[in-house]
Design a protein around this motif. Structure first.
Motif, PDB file in Angstrom:
ATOM      1  N   ALA A 527      48.850 -70.625 -44.166  1.00 30.19           N
ATOM      2  CA  ALA A 527      48.249 -71.950 -44.326  1.00 30.19           C
ATOM      3  C   ALA A 527      49.230 -73.021 -43.870  1.00 30.19           C
ATOM      4  CB  ALA A 527      47.877 -72.180 -45.790  1.00 30.19           C
ATOM      5  N   GLN A 533      45.829 -80.998 -44.328  1.00 34.93           N
ATOM      6  CA  GLN A 533      45.358 -79.998 -43.382  1.00 34.93           C
ATOM      7  C   GLN A 533      44.980 -78.702 -44.100  1.00 34.93           C
ATOM      8  OE1 GLN A 533      48.162 -79.317 -40.274  1.00 34.93           O
ATOM      9  NE2 GLN A 533      48.025 -81.382 -39.412  1.00 34.93           N
ATOM     10  N   GLN A 534      45.769 -78.353 -45.079  1.00 35.21           N
ATOM     11  CA  GLN A 534      45.528 -77.133 -45.835  1.00 35.21           C
ATOM     12  C   GLN A 534      44.161 -77.184 -46.523  1.00 35.21           C
ATOM     13  OE1 GLN A 534      47.785 -75.290 -49.574  1.00 35.21           O
ATOM     14  NE2 GLN A 534      49.145 -75.643 -47.845  1.00 35.21           N
ATOM     15  N   ALA A 538      40.863 -74.976 -45.557  1.00 38.34           N
ATOM     16  CA  ALA A 538      40.344 -74.104 -46.606  1.00 38.34           C
ATOM     17  C   ALA A 538      38.838 -74.282 -46.792  1.00 38.34           C
ATOM     18  CB  ALA A 538      41.065 -74.392 -47.921  1.00 38.34           C
ATOM     19  N   ASN A 586      48.403 -63.201 -46.388  1.00 39.90           N
ATOM     20  CA  ASN A 586      47.991 -64.605 -46.386  1.00 39.90           C
ATOM     21  C   ASN A 586      46.829 -64.853 -47.342  1.00 39.90           C
ATOM     22  OD1 ASN A 586      49.923 -65.280 -44.454  1.00 39.90           O
ATOM     23  ND2 ASN A 586      48.522 -64.895 -42.738  1.00 39.90           N
ATOM     24  N   SER A 590      46.985 -67.354 -50.642  1.00 39.64           N
ATOM     25  CA  SER A 590      46.034 -68.443 -50.900  1.00 39.64           C
ATOM     26  C   SER A 590      45.466 -68.348 -52.305  1.00 39.64           C
ATOM     27  CB  SER A 590      44.900 -68.419 -49.872  1.00 39.64           C
ATOM     28  OG  SER A 590      44.145 -67.236 -49.980  1.00 39.64           O
TER      29      SER A 590
END
Length: 598
Positions: A527, A533-534, A538, A586, A590
């Motif tokens: 991420a 931006q994350q 998402a 990843n 998250s």
């Protein structure tokens, strides 16, 4: 990938998302179909025909005493058409398409194209003569003429039908109607002057529609309304625009007149069906599109040049009428047979240089495979193969950018708040390592016109209508018919109306697979560090999932296939560059981050 490149990709993706939201939530408002006027026998002609000898500002109307709906009829029976011709005016006004049904339900009615005057959604073709010098309207056949049948009482591809009528002035008129095995009629009008004097008259053909079609989509991506081809120039006029044309005194209302020198045609086009008048190639004619405000009648007309006949002289003229489905192969064959640019009657849109070849490939893949859904997936593979060189450069560039990340961080520390020094240092770093930061965006930018072109093809072309895939997906031009409410198609229960709040809440299986495929594609990379931006990244897969839920399921099939192939390509290219994408790692990160935030 540096912040500048991330922002560019983010801006592109967000722009794309905004356009999709606009498509779904803010299409042009549908105009309610106007109430059908109380149609009497005096209003069935569809508007005035201007006499060649009349003053140009004098509208001349014709009347009728008999309802076309209840008039004597001649049957039409061809492999693809059924219906009848009214002997009142010799109208082709009852036409149904044998190969197409209104819905995919087993008991669905076949599609009705033409309907007689005096009923609902009246829509018909009419041919006649406008009187010139030496003649009155009663001397030429028009909408109220009661024709007599000569010979065969049924019109088939093997048996033309001839109608005849003698006028009070001593002129004998014959009209021979023939039809091929598809959708093309030929109307040959003959006149013999037995009046003893020279006369002038002009042949015409017209198509009239009473009121705007009830099933008009009123969606800006699709043209519906009048369509004219005049010497290579295509003119499209929507239903709304027809009512707003400049008033023409000679036509007695809103009208547009186009003089065609050699080749052309004029008519009305719907989403999948069309009726078009086609004079003989090389024949000049006047193309008229108009709207009768008082009677709510739309009309397109092809009026041919006036001819003068001496006493005892005869003449004839032939006009073709296309009335049927906008099948690409059939229309292409008519174009090869001399109908100028007839394939352009299909609404290919601004990206015609993409939509035409995309449709051609999709059409032939479907013929080869026999399944439109698999053809769409195969087309996706071909598109990805063509774009692979760009995609390879993009992913290699992204991999190199990641390798340069530590040096970029050092540049940022040295430059501090000096943005100019930072930009200069980064450019030198890119140049030294032969990295193009913009190359990572090229595949994304190229996907946008391809996506819209495929959307256009799926939405507009008849070949996608009622095209089955498998299981519950029996119409790829319609939204996903599955939902949690019907066990994703396992149970024969109804689903919420596409586009409704319930449909968004109980999403179908194809949009769900789309969201998952986008989400997995994101997990190829960690991420982004930036919280904004994350958050956007998402949410993006799930926003797209709900937005595309109401789109044609064929388009969603393409998007799922595209995401799956892109994921595979990116994974393999990253591995070839020495990177080891940790998809599952990843995903775990998250979820751990979300748990920590809670």
């Amino acid at each position: 990938m540096d912040d500048q490149n991330k922002n560019l990709i983010l801006a592109t993706a967000l722009s794309f998302a905004v356009i999709l939201v606009w498509f779904l939530l803010f299409p042009p408002p549908e105009q309610p179909a106007p109430d059908a006027p109380t149609t009497t026998a005096e209003t069935v002609d569809g508007g005035p025909i201007v006499s060649p000898s009349a003053a140009p500002d004098t509208p001349i109307t014709t009347t009728s005493d008999v309802s076309a709906e209840n008039s004597p009829r001649i049957a039409i029976d061809t492999p693809r058409l059924t219906g009848s011709i009214s002997l009142l005016g010799g109208r082709i006004d009852d036409l149904q398409l044998k190969d197409y049904t209104e819905t995919i339900a087993p008991n669905s009615e076949i599609v009705h194209l033409f309907n007689p005057a005096g009923g609902d959604q009246s829509y018909y073709a009419l041919h006649g003569w406008a009187p010139g010098s030496g003649l009155e309207f009663s001397d030429v056949p028009g909408p109220s003429t009661e024709w007599q049948v000569e010979g065969e009482p049924t019109l088939t591809p093997d048996t033309p039908v001839t109608l005849s009528w003698e006028s009070p002035a001593g002129l004998t008129f014959r009209r021979t109607l023939s039809v091929d095995a598809d959708y093309m009629f030929t109307v040959t009008q003959e006149v013999a002057n037995g009046s003893g004097d020279a006369v002038s008259l002009a042949p015409y053909g017209l198509i009239a529609r009473h009121g705007e079609p009830e099933n008009a989509k009123n969606f800006f991506i699709l043209h519906e309304g009048a369509i004219v081809m005049s010497d290579g120039t295509l003119t499209e006029t929507s239903w709304d625009d027809l009512t707003e044309l400049d008033t023409d005194a000679a036509e007695g209302g809103p009208a547009e007149i186009i003089d065609v020198t050699e080749n052309g045609w004029i008519g009305f086009t719907d989403h999948y069906w069309m009726a078009t008048l086609i004079p003989q190639a090389g024949t000049p004619f006047r193309a008229v599109e108009k709207y009768d405000t008082a009677r709510d009648i739309y009309q397109t007309r092809a009026q041919l040049p006036t001819m003068t006949l001496a006493a005892g002289e005869a003449s004839q003229v032939a006009t073709r009428l296309f009335a049927g489905a906008k099948e690409w192969e059939v229309i292409r064959d008519y174009q090869k047979g001399g109908v100028d640019r007839f394939v352009d009657s299909i609404d290919w849109g601004w990206f015609f240089f993409l939509t035409k070849p995309i449709f051609w490939v999709l059409h032939h893949l479907n013929l080869l495979i026999g399944n439109m859904g698999i053809a769409i997936i195969s087309l996706t593979l071909l598109i990805k193969a063509l774009l692979f060189p760009l995609a390879y450069k993009s992913y290699v560039s992204m991999a190199k950018m990641k390798e340069l990340q530590p040096e970029m961080e050092k540049l940022k520390e040295r430059a501090g708040d000096d943005r100019e020094a930072l930009q200069k240092g980064m450019m030198e770093l890119y140049k030294k390592n032969k990295v193009n930061p913009a190359s990572g965006c090229l595949p994304i930018l190229l996907q946008i016109p391809i996506f819209f072109s495929l959307y256009k093809v799926i939405f507009v072309t008849l070949e996608l209508r009622h095209a089955p895939f498998f299981g519950p997906f029996q119409d790829l031009s319609a939204p996903d018919p599955t939902s949690i409410m019907n066990g994703f198609g396992l149970f024969p229960w109804g689903v919420p109306e596409p586009g409704s709040l319930l449909a968004l809440a109980f999403i179908g299986i194809l949009p769900l697979l789309l969201g998952i495929s986008m989400w997995l594609q994101q997990k190829l990379n960690p991420a982004p560090a930036d919280p904004t931006q994350q958050m956007i990244f998402a949410w993006m897969p799930w926003v797209f999932m709900f937005m595309l839920g109401g789109f044609a399921s064929g388009l969603v099939v393409y998007w799922i296939a595209n995401n799956t192939i892109t994921f595979t390509q990116q994974y393999l290219i990253m591995r070839s560059q020495g990177m080891k994408p940790d998809v599952f790692g990843n995903i775990k990160k998250s979820f751990k981050k979300k748990s920590a935030e809670k």
